[in-house]
Design a protein around this motif. Structure first.
Motif, short mmCIF file in Angstrom:
data_model
loop_
_atom_site.label_atom_id
_atom_site.label_comp_id
_atom_site.label_asym_id
_atom_site.label_seq_id
_atom_site.Cartn_x
_atom_site.Cartn_y
_atom_site.Cartn_z
N GLU A 122 22.38 -66.53 10.17
CA GLU A 122 21.31 -67.53 10.33
C GLU A 122 20.06 -66.91 10.97
N CYS A 123 20.18 -65.71 11.54
CA CYS A 123 19.02 -65.09 12.20
C CYS A 123 18.02 -64.62 11.15
N THR A 124 16.78 -65.11 11.30
CA THR A 124 15.75 -64.79 10.30
C THR A 124 14.83 -63.65 10.75
N GLY A 125 15.12 -63.07 11.89
CA GLY A 125 14.26 -61.97 12.36
C GLY A 125 12.86 -62.44 12.71
N CYS A 126 12.75 -63.68 13.20
CA CYS A 126 11.41 -64.25 13.46
C CYS A 126 10.80 -63.73 14.76
N LEU A 127 11.60 -63.12 15.62
CA LEU A 127 11.15 -62.56 16.90
C LEU A 127 10.70 -63.61 17.92
N THR A 128 10.98 -64.89 17.64
CA THR A 128 10.61 -65.94 18.60
C THR A 128 11.33 -65.74 19.94
N CYS A 129 12.59 -65.35 19.86
CA CYS A 129 13.36 -65.13 21.10
C CYS A 129 12.75 -64.01 21.91
N VAL A 130 12.32 -62.95 21.24
CA VAL A 130 11.71 -61.81 21.93
C VAL A 130 10.43 -62.27 22.64
N ALA A 131 9.64 -63.08 21.95
CA ALA A 131 8.38 -63.56 22.53
C ALA A 131 8.61 -64.44 23.74
N HIS A 132 9.76 -65.12 23.80
CA HIS A 132 10.02 -66.05 24.90
C HIS A 132 10.79 -65.42 26.07
N CYS A 133 11.25 -64.19 25.90
CA CYS A 133 11.99 -63.56 27.01
C CYS A 133 11.01 -63.07 28.07
N PRO A 134 11.19 -63.52 29.31
CA PRO A 134 10.23 -63.13 30.36
C PRO A 134 10.48 -61.72 30.90
N GLU A 135 11.63 -61.13 30.57
CA GLU A 135 11.96 -59.81 31.13
C GLU A 135 11.53 -58.69 30.18
N ARG A 136 11.07 -57.61 30.76
CA ARG A 136 10.58 -56.49 29.97
C ARG A 136 11.73 -55.70 29.35
N ASP A 137 11.62 -55.42 28.05
CA ASP A 137 12.59 -54.57 27.32
C ASP A 137 14.04 -55.06 27.39
N VAL A 138 14.22 -56.37 27.51
CA VAL A 138 15.60 -56.90 27.52
C VAL A 138 16.01 -57.32 26.12
N LEU A 139 15.11 -57.96 25.42
CA LEU A 139 15.39 -58.36 24.03
C LEU A 139 14.51 -57.54 23.10
N ALA A 140 15.12 -57.05 22.01
CA ALA A 140 14.31 -56.29 21.04
C ALA A 140 14.98 -56.32 19.69
N MET A 141 14.17 -56.21 18.65
CA MET A 141 14.71 -56.07 17.29
C MET A 141 14.82 -54.57 17.03
N GLN A 142 16.04 -54.05 17.06
CA GLN A 142 16.25 -52.60 16.98
C GLN A 142 17.29 -52.26 15.93
N PRO A 143 17.15 -51.13 15.26
CA PRO A 143 18.26 -50.68 14.40
C PRO A 143 19.40 -50.17 15.28
N VAL A 144 20.61 -50.27 14.77
CA VAL A 144 21.79 -49.94 15.56
C VAL A 144 21.77 -48.49 16.03
N PHE A 145 21.16 -47.60 15.23
CA PHE A 145 21.20 -46.17 15.55
C PHE A 145 20.08 -45.75 16.51
N TRP A 146 19.22 -46.68 16.93
CA TRP A 146 18.07 -46.33 17.76
C TRP A 146 18.28 -46.85 19.18
N LYS A 147 18.41 -45.95 20.12
CA LYS A 147 18.75 -46.39 21.48
C LYS A 147 17.52 -46.60 22.38
N GLN A 148 16.42 -45.92 22.06
CA GLN A 148 15.21 -46.05 22.89
C GLN A 148 14.45 -47.33 22.52
N PRO A 149 13.62 -47.88 23.44
CA PRO A 149 12.78 -49.03 23.06
C PRO A 149 11.86 -48.65 21.91
N LEU A 150 11.78 -49.56 20.95
CA LEU A 150 11.00 -49.30 19.74
C LEU A 150 9.67 -50.06 19.83
N PRO A 151 8.54 -49.45 19.46
CA PRO A 151 7.28 -50.21 19.49
C PRO A 151 7.43 -51.51 18.69
#
Ligand code: SF4
Ligand code: SF4
Length: 334
Positions: free
Chosen positions: A259-288
């Motif tokens: 059901e996840c559409t990749g809309c990034l709404t959750c990321v926009a609403h998270c008040p903490e820095r670098d806690v939520l991100a849309m990342q590929p499984v193989f990428w461990k560093q924060p992605l722009p």
């Protein structure tokens, strides 16, 4: 404080959504002008037929897909329908159900309606969890019916008969008439869906759209997923409260739901820095934050571009074919 970079993803999405909406509207208007030329008896049209209109023919595209799988060739009538269908499928395989939240005009309008509902009524409503799960199953059931009817129920011979028939040739005109010559029943159904969408977020997309169901299943393979760093998470649940698909983001390490559409709404609403991100499984560093939008737009452009460059974009039907077939539209049924 919401981070500037996390809001950037949401802003990008709004820009892409509305750009695409106006683009699709332009295609619709141009196709309307083309059909109008034929219907008014003109010997030629001022505008050429835009092949992009075939994006509105996903069921025919599924039939075309079977033809391609069986024969190894792309059927020349409405090939863009298949190109667009495969492109959208590829988007889901690589970048979640991003078509639904980044490009689909129905998704964009559904968002406008639920946000309007929230303004008018103070909030949107949630259906009981058991009923929500039950209703979500409807779109998978509809998908199953379409897949069974076309991929299993139609033999290779039937597929050829369908794709060679006048009905498929003018299915784009029939789709146009669906909007421009709306029946009373269609109006009532659309009004009911709009009304329900005022109260419940993304009512059509969440419960009824079989196309979205297919894309959701394909998105299970996507390397991109919303990932939550539990060490920095305070458990405030703002992500889950904001999610248009009603997902429990705050308790997931990675959101794997179809059901996840990749809309990034959750990321926009998270008040903490670098806690939520849309990342590929193989990428461990924060992605722009621009990477995911760039991937979404790139896959779409690359898919459509490949269809155009390989000569599988313009339909084989000529203006005179439409002159011959459009008078028959009313009487054609499958
Ligand atoms: S989990 Fe996040 S990205 Fe997925 S649908 Fe919900 S808000 Fe959008
Ligand atoms: S991920 Fe962010 S928004 Fe969600 S619960 Fe944790 S801190 Fe709150």
């Amino acid at each position: 404080m919401e981070g500037l970079s996390s809001r950037f993803g949401s802003t990008m999405r709004t820009v892409v959504q509305w750009f695409f909406m106006f683009w699709v509207a332009g295609i619709g208007i141009r196709f309307g002008m083309f059909v109008n030329s034929v219907e008014s008896g003109a010997t030629s049209s001022l505008v050429s037929r835009p092949a992009g209109v075939e994006g509105f023919l996903p069921i025919g595209a599924l039939t075309s897909l079977k033809y391609w799988l069986v024969s190894g060739e792309i059927h020349p009538v409405h090939p863009a329908a298949l190109v667009i269908f495969l492109t959208i499928l590829l988007m889901s395989l690589l970048a979640k159900k991003s078509f639904c939240s980044w490009l689909c005009p129905v998704g964009t309008l559904s968002e406008v309606v639920y946000k309007l509902g929230r303004k008018v009524f103070g909030s949107n409503f949630r259906i009981w969890l058991w009923l929500d799960l039950l209703l979500r199953g409807i779109k998978y059931l509809l998908l199953l019916l379409f897949l069974a009817a076309i991929l299993i129920g139609m033999s290779g011979e039937k597929i050829v008969t369908f794709l060679d028939a006048p009905y498929w040739a003018v299915s784009d005109v029939k789709m146009l008439h669906f909007f421009t010559k709306m029946s009373g029943t269609t109006m009532v159904v659309l009004a009911a869906l709009t009304f329900l969408s005022l109260f419940y977020k993304m009512f059509w997309c969440r419960y009824l759209c079989p196309y979205g169901a297919l894309l959701g299943l394909a998105s299970a393979m996507s390397p991109f997923k919303i990932r939550r760093d539990a060490t920095g998470c305070t458990g405030c649940q703002r992500c889950s409260a904001a999610c248009p698909s009603g997902l429990a983001v705050h308790s997931s390490r990675a959101v794997s739901s179809p059901e996840c559409t990749g809309c990034l709404t959750c990321v926009a609403h998270c008040p903490e820095r670098d806690v939520l991100a849309m990342q590929p499984v193989f990428w461990k560093q924060p992605l722009p934050v621009w990477v995911f939008p760039a991937v979404v737009v790139f896959i779409f452009m690359a898919g459509i571009g490949s269809g155009m460059v390989s000569g599988h974009w313009q339909s084989s039907l000529s203006y005179s074919d439409y002159q011959r077939l459009i008078p028959l539209v009313k009487n054609l049924s499958h």
